[in-house]
Design a protein around this motif. Structure first.
Motif, PDB file in Angstrom:
ATOM      1  N   VAL A 186       0.839  -1.208   0.000  1.00 47.50           N
ATOM      2  CA  VAL A 186       0.000   0.000   0.000  1.00 47.50           C
ATOM      3  C   VAL A 186       0.869   1.251   0.000  1.00 47.50           C
ATOM      4  O   VAL A 186       0.639   2.200  -0.771  1.00 47.50           O
ATOM      5  CB  VAL A 186      -0.949  -0.003   1.211  1.00 47.50           C
ATOM      6  N   GLN A 187       1.885   1.287   0.861  1.00 50.44           N
ATOM      7  CA  GLN A 187       2.778   2.447   0.938  1.00 50.44           C
ATOM      8  C   GLN A 187       3.527   2.658  -0.367  1.00 50.44           C
ATOM      9  O   GLN A 187       3.664   3.793  -0.841  1.00 50.44           O
ATOM     10  CB  GLN A 187       3.752   2.269   2.100  1.00 50.44           C
ATOM     11  N   ALA A 188       4.006   1.558  -0.954  1.00 49.34           N
ATOM     12  CA  ALA A 188       4.758   1.667  -2.205  1.00 49.34           C
ATOM     13  C   ALA A 188       3.876   2.177  -3.338  1.00 49.34           C
ATOM     14  O   ALA A 188       4.291   3.042  -4.126  1.00 49.34           O
ATOM     15  CB  ALA A 188       5.364   0.313  -2.567  1.00 49.34           C
ATOM     16  N   ILE A 189       2.656   1.672  -3.423  1.00 52.10           N
ATOM     17  CA  ILE A 189       1.752   2.089  -4.501  1.00 52.10           C
ATOM     18  C   ILE A 189       1.324   3.538  -4.317  1.00 52.10           C
ATOM     19  O   ILE A 189       1.190   4.294  -5.286  1.00 52.10           O
ATOM     20  CB  ILE A 189       0.531   1.153  -4.574  1.00 52.10           C
ATOM     21  N   CYS A 190       1.110   3.949  -3.067  1.00 53.64           N
ATOM     22  CA  CYS A 190       0.744   5.350  -2.815  1.00 53.64           C
ATOM     23  C   CYS A 190       1.848   6.304  -3.247  1.00 53.64           C
ATOM     24  O   CYS A 190       1.578   7.418  -3.724  1.00 53.64           O
ATOM     25  CB  CYS A 190       0.405   5.547  -1.335  1.00 53.64           C
ATOM     26  N   LYS A 191       3.102   5.897  -3.101  1.00 47.16           N
ATOM     27  CA  LYS A 191       4.218   6.721  -3.576  1.00 47.16           C
ATOM     28  C   LYS A 191       4.177   6.864  -5.096  1.00 47.16           C
ATOM     29  O   LYS A 191       4.463   7.934  -5.647  1.00 47.16           O
ATOM     30  CB  LYS A 191       5.544   6.112  -3.142  1.00 47.16           C
ATOM     31  N   VAL A 192       3.819   5.788  -5.768  1.00 45.29           N
ATOM     32  CA  VAL A 192       3.692   5.836  -7.234  1.00 45.29           C
ATOM     33  C   VAL A 192       2.562   6.776  -7.634  1.00 45.29           C
ATOM     34  O   VAL A 192       2.673   7.541  -8.604  1.00 45.29           O
ATOM     35  CB  VAL A 192       3.453   4.419  -7.796  1.00 45.29           C
ATOM     36  N   VAL A 193       1.467   6.731  -6.888  1.00 46.45           N
ATOM     37  CA  VAL A 193       0.337   7.630  -7.166  1.00 46.45           C
ATOM     38  C   VAL A 193       0.769   9.087  -7.028  1.00 46.45           C
ATOM     39  O   VAL A 193       0.439   9.933  -7.867  1.00 46.45           O
ATOM     40  CB  VAL A 193      -0.850   7.319  -6.223  1.00 46.45           C
ATOM     41  N   THR A 194       1.503   9.389  -5.948  1.00 42.05           N
ATOM     42  CA  THR A 194       1.983  10.758  -5.726  1.00 42.05           C
ATOM     43  C   THR A 194       2.875  11.223  -6.873  1.00 42.05           C
ATOM     44  O   THR A 194       2.753  12.356  -7.353  1.00 42.05           O
ATOM     45  CB  THR A 194       2.755  10.845  -4.403  1.00 42.05           C
ATOM     46  N   LYS A 195       3.760  10.330  -7.315  1.00 41.95           N
ATOM     47  CA  LYS A 195       4.661  10.674  -8.427  1.00 41.95           C
ATOM     48  C   LYS A 195       3.869  10.903  -9.704  1.00 41.95           C
ATOM     49  O   LYS A 195       4.125  11.849 -10.465  1.00 41.95           O
ATOM     50  CB  LYS A 195       5.661   9.533  -8.637  1.00 41.95           C
ATOM     51  N   SER A 196       2.866  10.062  -9.953  1.00 38.60           N
ATOM     52  CA  SER A 196       2.027  10.220 -11.143  1.00 38.60           C
ATOM     53  C   SER A 196       1.261  11.536 -11.097  1.00 38.60           C
ATOM     54  O   SER A 196       1.092  12.211 -12.124  1.00 38.60           O
ATOM     55  CB  SER A 196       1.049   9.045 -11.258  1.00 38.60           C
ATOM     56  N   ALA A 197       0.799  11.918  -9.900  1.00 44.25           N
ATOM     57  CA  ALA A 197       0.083  13.184  -9.749  1.00 44.25           C
ATOM     58  C   ALA A 197       0.980  14.364 -10.091  1.00 44.25           C
ATOM     59  O   ALA A 197       0.556  15.309 -10.789  1.00 44.25           O
ATOM     60  CB  ALA A 197      -0.446  13.319  -8.327  1.00 44.25           C
ATOM     61  N   GLU A 198       2.217  14.343  -9.614  1.00 46.21           N
ATOM     62  CA  GLU A 198       3.147  15.439  -9.907  1.00 46.21           C
ATOM     63  C   GLU A 198       3.455  15.522 -11.390  1.00 46.21           C
ATOM     64  O   GLU A 198       3.521  16.614 -11.964  1.00 46.21           O
ATOM     65  CB  GLU A 198       4.442  15.250  -9.107  1.00 46.21           C
ATOM     66  N   ASP A 199       3.644  14.373 -12.029  1.00 45.38           N
ATOM     67  CA  ASP A 199       3.909  14.365 -13.475  1.00 45.38           C
ATOM     68  C   ASP A 199       2.725  14.938 -14.244  1.00 45.38           C
ATOM     69  O   ASP A 199       2.904  15.705 -15.200  1.00 45.38           O
ATOM     70  CB  ASP A 199       4.187  12.933 -13.948  1.00 45.38           C
TER      71      ASP A 199
END
Length: 259
Positions: A186-199
Motif C-alpha cells: 500500500v505504501q509503495a503504490i501510494c508513492k507511485v500515485v503521488t509521483k504520477s500526480a506530480e507528473d
C-alpha cells in the motif's frame, strides 16, 4: 548642319569608346584575380546576375524566417488560445488516468492488466488486444482470450508481471484472484500515485506556459485588457485541471488503502 552632325557622331563615338574601355578594364581585373580562368563578357554578366540573385534569395530567406517566428494573428485569438490549452490539459488528464488504472489495488479492475505485454506467435501485444478482461466479483478477474491457443501465453505473462497474481485455467479462460495488499505494498503504490500526480500537474502547467508565451507574442496586436483577460482565463483553466488531477489521485489512494 554638317558640322553639327559631325560633332554629334564624334561625341557618341567617344561615349562608346569609354564604355568599351570600362568593360575591358573590368574583364582584365576579373582575369587577373583568377589567372587560370578567363572570363568573357557574357560570363561577366552571368556573374553579376548570379550575385544579384543570391542577394535576393538571401533577403527572401530572412523574410521567411521572420514570418515563421511570428504567430498567426486572428481577429480574436482568445478562444483559440483557450482551446489549445484545454486540449493539452485534457491529454495530460487522460494520460494520468491511464497510468493510475495500471496500479493494483485490493479490488478487481479490468484496467489493472492493460499494461501487461503478451508474446504470442512471435509478436508482442498488450493483453487487452488479445483477450477480454471482465470482473466476476470485487476480488476476481476473468480473462478470455480471443484465440484459445494463446491461453498459456496469457497465463505466463500475468504470472511474470509485478502484480503478484497467480491465475488458474478454467476451460478456455483464466480466473485471477486478487490477493489482499500488505501494508508495504500500500505504501509503495501510494508513492507511485503521488509521483504520477506530480507528473500530470507538470504536464498541465506546461500547457499553461505555452498559452502564456503565445499571449506575450500578441502584445503589439491586442489591447492590454484583452491580454489580461486571456491570461486570467488560462489561469482559471489551469487551476481546474490541477484540481481534477489531485482528485483523481486522492480517489486512487483511498481505493488502495481501503482495499
Amino acid at each position: 548642319m554638317a558640322i553639327f552632325l559631325r560633332r554629334t557622331l564624334s561625341f557618341r563615338n567617344v561615349l562608346l569608346l569609354r564604355s568599351s574601355a570600362l568593360l575591358s578594364r573590368e574583364i582584365r581585373q576579373c582575369n587577373s584575380a583568377s589567372p587560370h580562368r578567363v572570363l568573357s563578357l557574357p560570363a561577366l554578366e552571368f556573374v553579376r546576375e548570379s550575385r544579384r540573385g543570391f542577394a535576393k534569395g538571401r533577403n527572401k530567406k530572412k523574410e521567411d524566417e521572420s514570418a515563421a517566428s511570428t504567430v498567426e494573428i486572428l481577429p480574436n485569438m482568445g478562444p483559440t488560445i483557450k482551446a489549445n490549452a484545454t486540449s493539452h490539459m485534457e491529454a495530460a488528464i487522460a494520460a494520468l488516468t491511464a497510468e493510475l488504472s495500471k496500479l493494483r489495488t485490493g479490488r478487481a479492475s479490468p484496467g489493472m492488466l492493460d499494461h501487461i505485454i503478451v508474446e504470442t506467435g512471435g509478436v508482442k501485444l498488450p493483453l487487452h488486444q488479445i483477450a477480454a478482461v471482465s470482473v466476476i466479483d470485487s476480488k476476481t478477474l476473468s480473462i478470455n482470450p480471443f484465440d484459445p491457443t494463446a491461453l498459456s501465453n496469457l497465463e505466463t505473462a500475468i504470472v511474470e508481471s509485478p502484480l503478484g497474481l497467480n491465475p488458474k485455467v478454467d476451460g478456455d479462460r483464466l480466473i485471477a484472484a486478487i490477493p489482499p495488499l500488505t501494508k508495504e505494498h500500500v505504501q509503495a503504490i501510494c508513492k507511485v500515485v503521488t509521483k504520477s500526480a506530480e507528473d500530470g500537474k507538470q504536464s498541465i502547467r506546461r500547457g499553461r506556459q505555452k498559452a502564456m508565451d503565445t499571449i506575450k507574442k500578441l502584445t503589439k496586436n491586442y489591447p492590454k485588457d484583452d491580454l489580461k483577460r486571456w491570461e486570467k482565463e488560462v489561469d482559471e483553466l489551469t487551476k481546474k485541471f490541477v484540481k481534477t488531477a489531485e482528485d483523481l489521485c486522492k480517489a486512487k489512494e483511498k481505493e488502495i488503502s481501503s482495499g
